[in-house]
Write a protein that holds these residues in place. Structure first.
Motif: not given
Length: 711
Positions: A252-263, A291-302, A368-373
């Motif tokens: 459910k949380e995944v659906q709220k986030r911008r998805d970068f898993r295929s990037t 498009e350059i993404g700087v992705h930082i672990a979302d510690v604040s979610h946990y 913003g909040k994202t999901v990455i792979h």
């Protein structure tokens, strides 16, 4: 002082402390001699006379003022300051006041008044000259340490805990029934239970017996941590909270986030890293930009506010990186597993996404909040090989990142940023934890690539938050600030470099960093480079966390924060929370308490740095422990009243040649010339001089290498 006078002196010091407290707690009252005696329950004639003498002494030093007829009140015209006290080997102290422009205040041993090294204290000035300010501790606001590590010295009916950190200021008296089975010579963890006003030493009890002194590196690392006031174990409730967090993502949380898993996404970190805070993503856009993404672990979610993990993270404030271990800010379930951006796993992130061209020009940004792979984990060495021409995964992306990073760095340096080439001492340890080799790690292009994109994200987040909002003003925030250098320190630096026949033009404050950069560039491959760069760093102000933004001098940024390492820094976790509030509700729960958070995390950062330095010194002593009697070429790296420090060229270890052991003459420290001179021969020892030394004594317990000059 005669033996007969010592008890009277101690009693008078104790009375002075008690009377100070009486007047501090009754700051608006006038009290006569009789009332003071009644408040502290003094009835004997001799003691009442001593109270009167003490009151008059406190008037003489300006703590009290007298209105005649033995009536006294607190002298509020005198200045009071709060700060942190550091103690010397001789039990005197220096209070580093919160106002960074105020010089340190000297505290004589008799005026320390039960403060321990590292405590936050209230101090009153009693002398205020141009060169030196002297004060007295009137109140211990907060004990910096609650636990202590030391060695038990057993007597028949009691014991003393002799602390490993001699700069804390006192040994601890422990009754036999509070020893918890500890024997003479045991290393233990203990705490203070009470400190009677009449007692010279605090009373304490043993919490845990750690083992025999000298029985291993583990004990020494624990000692370093505890005596810096740093935690080495997580409480059970924190570990329990962490264990209930699972690796699987909430869909459910995944659906709220911008998805970068295929990037295309990857991490670049040290080869031995386990906590991966950050990742970079790359995507070529239809308009030709990137498009350059700087992705930082979302510690604040946990880690949510007011939870056990959050409170412990604030208490620790940052991870501590000792030579042979990491003491994390968060339990390993989060730092190495749930939050770590490990390859081939979906992870929640807080991201800064930039649309740029290949020349580093910025067109758009998004937070913003994202999901990455993460598709691949690179060690710095892997990425460096690709930058230097080798083939490898994601070669095109890495080379383009490197190109843009170099453009960003060049722009930053032309704006006046300090160009510091970092050097880090690393040890290769054998199976038993003994150092086999010392390696100097230098910053290469792969490190600078990551550094530039982290700096970009940190700067842009700070700029975004700092924009005034209609009807609200500027959002309360945590900035990473770095003040302009103190002119006196820069003058000292210039005096230092003149010894090498160099000079830095310091007439224009706006050009100081550029002029230092030019000097460092000119001498990059000379023997004195490392020494001069170290002194340049020491001449700068210290970076801190503040709610008031004054910019970052060293980076030449008007706005800067820490956003990119929430696994290991509490500042970044708070920045994430504030940024998310700004992006969503606009309702900020943080305001006045941010200032207290900034003070704490700045203080804990300094303690972590000290622990890391002491850890390095300990392993250096281990490395040379089997080299006593051997000779080495070295460079004079420090000069003091008690001798000269020499860094050995082969192993990078630093030792001390005591003043009394310099052969051939009676040598002394010349403060004006800032060198050591022979009385008769006029022979000089200066910074950067090449010397030959012999190791004659090594003490791992004192973290000390003693050298003698070979002439």
């Amino acid at each position: 002082m005669s033996k007969n006078n010592k008890p009277k002196r101690k009693l008078k010091d104790s009375l002075s402390h008690i009377i100070r407290k009486v007047f501090t707690e009754n700051s608006d009252s006038s009290l006569n001699h009789k009332q003071v005696c009644a408040l502290i329950n003094i009835k004997e004639a001799a003691l009442r006379k001593l109270v009167y003498t003490t009151l008059e002494d406190l008037v003489k030093i300006g703590f009290l003022k007298s209105s005649g007829h033995s009536v006294y009140s607190l002298n509020k015209t005198e200045s009071y300051f709060e700060g942190t006290i550091q103690l010397t080997q001789r039990k005197a102290g220096y209070v580093i006041v919160d106002d960074s422009k105020m010089p340190d205040i000297y505290i004589a041993p008799q005026n320390v008044n039960q403060a321990l090294g590292g405590d936050r204290v209230q101090v009153q000035l009693i002398k205020s000259g141009k060169e030196k300010k002297e004060g007295v501790v009137v109140n211990v606001i907060e004990r910096e340490r609650t636990q202590f590590v030391g060695t038990i010295q057993k007597h028949e009916k009691f014991a003393f805990l002799v602390l490993d950190n001699t700069r804390i200021g006192t040994d601890i008296y422990i009754p036999n029934e509070k020893l918890k089975g500890a024997k003479n010579g045991d290393k233990v963890l203990a705490k203070i239970t009470v400190w009677p006003k009449s007692a010279e030493n605090p009373f304490g009890e043993v919490i845990e017996v750690l083992g025999k002194t000298g029985s291993g590196n583990d004990l020494e690392m624990i000692s370093i941590l505890v005596n810096q006031g740093l935690e080495f174990k997580f409480p059970e409730d924190v570990l329990d909270e962490a264990e209930h967090i699972h690796l699987e993502l909430d869909q459910k949380e995944v659906q709220k986030r911008r998805d970068f898993r295929s990037t295309t996404t990857f991490t670049i970190d040290p080869a031995d890293a386990k906590d991966f805070d950050d990742a970079l993503s790359f995507k070529r856009l239809e308009n030709g930009n990137i498009e350059i993404g700087v992705h930082i672990a979302d510690v604040s979610h946990y880690v949510r506010p007011e939870t056990a993990m959050d409170k412990e993270a604030l208490k620790r404030s940052n991870s501590v990186y000792l030579v042979d271990r990491v003491v994390p800010m968060l339990p390993e379930q989060l730092s190495n597993m749930v939050c770590s951006l490990r390859p081939n796993e979906d992870k929640f992130c807080f991201s800064a996404v930039f649309e740029m061209n290949e020349e580093g020009k910025l067109f758009n940004q998004w937070f913003g909040k994202t999901v990455i792979h993460s598709d691949r984990r690179f060690a710095y060495e892997d990425a460096q090989e690709i930058i230097e021409g080798a083939d490898g995964d994601y070669k095109e992306e890495i080379l383009l990142f490197d190109k843009i990073a170099k453009i960003l760095r060049k722009k930053r340096l032309s704006a006046g940023a300090m160009n510091i080439e970092s050097e880090e001492i690393r040890f290769k340890l054998d199976e038993k934890g003994f150092p086999e080799t010392i390696i100097i790690k230098t910053s290469k292009d792969a490190h600078k690539l990551i550094e530039e994109f982290m700096l970009l994200a940190n700067r842009k987040v700070a700029e975004f938050i700092a924009k005034p909002k209609k009807g609200i003003g500027i959002t309360p925030f945590i900035y990473r600030v770095h003040d302009k250098p103190d002119p006196a320190k820069i003058a000292t630096f210039n005096l230092f470099v003149k010894k090498f026949d160099y000079e830095v033009d310091t007439n224009n404050p706006e050009m100081i960093s550029k002029n230092i950069n030019k000097l460092l560039a000119d001498i990059r491959y000379k023997n004195e480079f490392s020494l001069i760069q170290t002194m340049a760093i020491r001449s700068m102000s210290k970076a801190t966390y503040e709610t008031e933004n004054i910019g970052h001098y060293g980076l030449a940024f008007d706005h800067y924060t820490h956003f990119t390492s929430p696994i290991r820094r509490y500042a970044d976790l708070m920045v994430h929370r504030i940024l998310q509030e700004e992006l969503t509700s606009k309702k900020h729960r943080y305001s006045k308490e941010l200032s207290d958070v900034c003070k704490r995390i700045s203080r804990m950062e300094r303690k972590a740095v000290e622990a890391e330095r002491e850890s390095t010194k300990f392993f250096q002593t281990l490395f040379v422990s089997d080299k006593i009697g051997e000779e080495f070429e070295g460079t004079v790296s420090g000069i003091a009243e008690f001798g000269l420090f020499v860094k050995m060229n082969d192993n990078y270890c630093e030792g001390l040649v005591p003043m009394s052991e310099i052969p051939g003459d009676r040598f002394f420290f010349d403060a004006e010339k800032y060198c050591i001179i022979g009385s008769r021969s006029k022979k000089e020892y200066n910074f950067g001089d090449s010397v030959r030394v012999r190791i004659y004594e090594v003490s791992s317990a004192k973290r000390q290498i003693d050298l003698e000059l070979v002439v």
